[in-house]
Design a protein around this motif. Structure first.
Motif, PDB file in Angstrom:
ATOM      1  N   GLN A 209      21.794  17.695  12.090  1.00 45.27           N
ATOM      2  CA  GLN A 209      21.566  16.265  11.909  1.00 45.27           C
ATOM      3  C   GLN A 209      22.640  15.454  12.612  1.00 45.27           C
ATOM      4  O   GLN A 209      23.751  15.932  12.820  1.00 45.27           O
ATOM      5  CB  GLN A 209      21.562  15.935  10.414  1.00 45.27           C
ATOM      6  N   PRO A 210      22.327  14.217  12.978  1.00 46.69           N
ATOM      7  CA  PRO A 210      23.367  13.348  13.568  1.00 46.69           C
ATOM      8  C   PRO A 210      24.586  13.274  12.664  1.00 46.69           C
ATOM      9  O   PRO A 210      24.461  13.169  11.439  1.00 46.69           O
ATOM     10  CB  PRO A 210      22.651  11.995  13.664  1.00 46.69           C
ATOM     11  N   GLY A 211      25.759  13.359  13.280  1.00 46.50           N
ATOM     12  CA  GLY A 211      27.008  13.387  12.531  1.00 46.50           C
ATOM     13  C   GLY A 211      27.489  14.774  12.182  1.00 46.50           C
ATOM     14  O   GLY A 211      28.617  14.942  11.710  1.00 46.50           O
TER      15      GLY A 211
ATOM     16  N   ARG B 203      35.397  14.129  20.480  1.00 44.14           N
ATOM     17  CA  ARG B 203      34.420  14.757  19.559  1.00 44.14           C
ATOM     18  C   ARG B 203      34.317  16.262  19.761  1.00 44.14           C
ATOM     19  O   ARG B 203      34.021  16.987  18.818  1.00 44.14           O
ATOM     20  CB  ARG B 203      33.032  14.132  19.761  1.00 44.14           C
TER      21      ARG B 203
ATOM     22  N   SER C 116      30.765  15.262  15.146  1.00 45.20           N
ATOM     23  CA  SER C 116      30.147  13.924  15.284  1.00 45.20           C
ATOM     24  C   SER C 116      29.020  13.934  16.307  1.00 45.20           C
ATOM     25  O   SER C 116      28.936  13.065  17.177  1.00 45.20           O
ATOM     26  CB  SER C 116      31.208  12.889  15.669  1.00 45.20           C
TER      27      SER C 116
ATOM     28  N   ASN D 257      25.527  13.508  18.162  1.00 40.03           N
ATOM     29  CA  ASN D 257      24.486  12.486  18.173  1.00 40.03           C
ATOM     30  C   ASN D 257      23.321  12.977  19.025  1.00 40.03           C
ATOM     31  O   ASN D 257      23.398  14.019  19.682  1.00 40.03           O
ATOM     32  CB  ASN D 257      25.053  11.157  18.683  1.00 40.03           C
ATOM     33  N   THR D 258      22.252  12.227  19.004  1.00 37.88           N
ATOM     34  CA  THR D 258      21.028  12.678  19.665  1.00 37.88           C
ATOM     35  C   THR D 258      21.209  12.867  21.172  1.00 37.88           C
ATOM     36  O   THR D 258      20.514  13.676  21.782  1.00 37.88           O
ATOM     37  CB  THR D 258      19.876  11.707  19.405  1.00 37.88           C
ATOM     38  N   GLU D 259      22.167  12.156  21.769  1.00 33.37           N
ATOM     39  CA  GLU D 259      22.436  12.292  23.200  1.00 33.37           C
ATOM     40  C   GLU D 259      23.072  13.638  23.532  1.00 33.37           C
ATOM     41  O   GLU D 259      23.138  14.008  24.712  1.00 33.37           O
ATOM     42  CB  GLU D 259      23.356  11.174  23.681  1.00 33.37           C
ATOM     43  N   ASP D 260      23.529  14.365  22.527  1.00 30.63           N
ATOM     44  CA  ASP D 260      24.108  15.690  22.759  1.00 30.63           C
ATOM     45  C   ASP D 260      23.054  16.792  22.808  1.00 30.63           C
ATOM     46  O   ASP D 260      23.387  17.954  23.078  1.00 30.63           O
ATOM     47  CB  ASP D 260      25.127  16.019  21.670  1.00 30.63           C
TER      48      ASP D 260
ATOM     49  N   VAL E 161      19.945  17.790  18.197  1.00 28.97           N
ATOM     50  CA  VAL E 161      20.472  16.874  17.188  1.00 28.97           C
ATOM     51  C   VAL E 161      19.344  15.925  16.789  1.00 28.97           C
ATOM     52  O   VAL E 161      18.887  15.135  17.612  1.00 28.97           O
ATOM     53  CB  VAL E 161      21.680  16.105  17.700  1.00 28.97           C
ATOM     54  N   SER E 162      18.913  16.049  15.566  1.00 34.25           N
ATOM     55  CA  SER E 162      17.768  15.258  15.119  1.00 34.25           C
ATOM     56  C   SER E 162      17.795  15.127  13.605  1.00 34.25           C
ATOM     57  O   SER E 162      18.224  16.055  12.898  1.00 34.25           O
ATOM     58  CB  SER E 162      16.470  15.934  15.563  1.00 34.25           C
ATOM     59  N   SER E 163      17.311  13.984  13.138  1.00 33.75           N
ATOM     60  CA  SER E 163      17.194  13.797  11.689  1.00 33.75           C
ATOM     61  C   SER E 163      15.806  14.193  11.224  1.00 33.75           C
ATOM     62  O   SER E 163      15.514  14.142  10.021  1.00 33.75           O
ATOM     63  CB  SER E 163      17.493  12.344  11.319  1.00 33.75           C
TER      64      SER E 163
END
Length: 116
Positions: free
Chosen positions: A13-15, A67, A85, A87-90, A114-116
């Protein structure tokens, strides 16, 4: 022949955090700067982080600075990437190689999503 076996990717998940590993064989690992790259279809390959042969020098892409942390264990011929940390861009396929990939071979990579 240089070989790279990446592992540790997954869905997060993000974060969240992940730690990637790369087992290396076929060349004198400690003699080479090593790097993590990532690639996304349609966006090419991006250099994420690099580390000197002894591990005392590191550098990061602006997008990952603060990060991500690259490290290595020369006794185990293993490269690591601690990613925090996220995020979806990773989201990408992450691959390791000697810096500027002088051997011409690549591993299969490890997918990070990386996704919720």
């Amino acid at each position: 022949q240089a070989q790279f076996v990446e592992s540790g990717g997954g869905l997060v998940q993000p974060g969240g955090s992940l730690r990637l590993s790369c087992e290396v064989s076929g060349f004198t690992f400690s003699s080479y700067w090593m790097a993590w790259y990532r690639q996304v279809p349609g966006r090419g390959r991006e250099l994420v982080a690099q580390i000197s042969g002894s591990g005392d020098k590191t550098d990061y892409a602006d997008s990952t600075k603060g990060r991500f942390a690259i490290s290595r264990d020369n006794a185990q011929n293993t490269l690591y990437l601690q990613m925090d940390s996220l995020n979806t861009e990773d989201t990408a396929l992450y691959l390791c190689n000697a810096l500027h990939y002088p051997f011409g071979s690549w591993g299969q990579g490890t997918q990070v999503t990386v996704s919720s």
